[in-house]
Design an enzyme around this catalytic site. Structure first.
Site, mmCIF file in Angstrom:
data_model
loop_
_atom_site.group_PDB
_atom_site.id
_atom_site.type_symbol
_atom_site.label_atom_id
_atom_site.label_comp_id
_atom_site.label_asym_id
_atom_site.label_seq_id
_atom_site.Cartn_x
_atom_site.Cartn_y
_atom_site.Cartn_z
ATOM 1 N N GLY A 1 41.221 -50.527 -85.510
ATOM 2 C CA GLY A 1 42.359 -49.636 -85.696
ATOM 3 C C GLY A 1 43.465 -49.906 -84.693
ATOM 4 C CE1 TYR A 2 45.731 -49.733 -78.190
ATOM 5 C CE2 TYR A 2 45.359 -52.101 -78.249
ATOM 6 C CZ TYR A 2 45.969 -50.995 -77.683
ATOM 7 O OH TYR A 2 46.808 -51.157 -76.610
ATOM 8 C CB THR A 3 43.584 -55.101 -83.665
ATOM 9 O OG1 THR A 3 42.768 -55.274 -82.515
ATOM 10 C CG2 THR A 3 44.218 -56.437 -84.032
ATOM 11 C CB SER B 1 47.920 -49.135 -84.708
ATOM 12 O OG SER B 1 47.250 -49.325 -83.480
ATOM 13 C CE LYS B 2 49.358 -49.984 -78.911
ATOM 14 N NZ LYS B 2 50.543 -49.276 -78.385
#
Length: 259
Positions: free
Chosen positions: A163-165, A167-168
């Site tokens: 999710g972090y990857t 979104s970023k």
């Protein structure tokens, strides 16, 4: 000071501006808020856990002689973010630093969907909601600076943080998309991509001797970054010195991506 030095210093002078920094209570956001205040900006600091009096970030900003306004907003709450966007749209914000973010670690095959949804809401959707409103106001006035906090994982895949990857990576694209539409109206949109910075978000990596060593072995600077390393890049992108810079994702990573 020579005339040339005065002119150069003036390019980075933020006196008379108002900067909103989200995720300002600690870490990278706190360091950016302090750096912008040192350059002359008054600060509106926003965080889900911001103390009513602004806590440490307020004290640091006020020590520079600038004003600090504290706002507490949960960026996972769309209604609260819409309310914040409406308030900021009418406040004449000159600089918007979209730094609020979160991370959840779990292997992709078992990654809970509720964690995915929360990370994407905080790291991406809330930032678009806020930037859309503030950007409209900036374009109406003919100028402004918008800075997103991207990541090394805007370029790479990472491990156990889907999710972090996602979104970023999307933040890097959003910065470019907005730059394409808004630069002609005088609004510069850019992003900073921090490297491995010693903050709460990377504590799990710092605490893992094998991962920490493998990370350090690849960083030409030979050390983890600290939050203060982001301050200069933020002042540059917030100032007149970057008036012809838009749509850039600027790594501040000790040389990691060049390795």
């Amino acid at each position: 000071m020579s005339t040339a030095q005065t002119q150069l210093t003036g390019l980075f002078d933020l006196t008379g501006t108002t900067a909103v920094v989200t995720g300002a209570r600690r870490g990278i956001g706190l360091a950016i808020a302090e750096a912008l205040a040192n350059a002359g900006a008054d600060i509106i600091g926003v965080s889900a856990s911001m103390e009513p009096d602004g806590g440490d970030v307020a004290r640091r900003v006020q020590a520079t002689g600038r004003t600090f306004t504290a706002m507490q907003v949960d960026f996972a709450d769309r209604t609260a973010v819409l309310d914040l966007a409406g308030r900021l749209e009418s406040m004449g914000v000159d600089i918007l630093v979209n730094n609020a973010g979160t991370i959840e670690r779990a292997p992709a095959a078992e990654h809970p969907l509720e964690l995915w949804d929360r990370v994407v809401e905080v790291n991406l959707s809330s930032q678009f909601v806020l930037t859309q409103a503030v950007g409209r106001s900036m374009m109406a006035r003919g100028g402004g600076k918008i800075i997103f906090t991207a990541s090394l994982l805007s370029f790479q895949g990472g491990i156990n943080v889907p999710g972090y990857t996602a979104s970023k990576s999307a933040i890097a694209g959003l910065a470019k998309a907005l730059a394409n539409e808004w630069t002609a109206a005088g609004v510069n949109v850019n992003a900073i991509a921090p490297g491995y910075i010693a903050t709460d978000n990377t504590q799990a990596l710092q605490d893992d001797p094998e991962r920490s060593r493998s990370i350090l072995d690849r960083i030409p600077a030979g050390r983890w970054g600290n939050a203060g390393d982001l301050g200069g890049a933020a002042v540059f992108l917030a100032s007149r010195a970057s008036d012809y810079v838009s749509g850039v994702v600027l790594p501040v990573d000790g040389g990691w991506l060049g390795r």
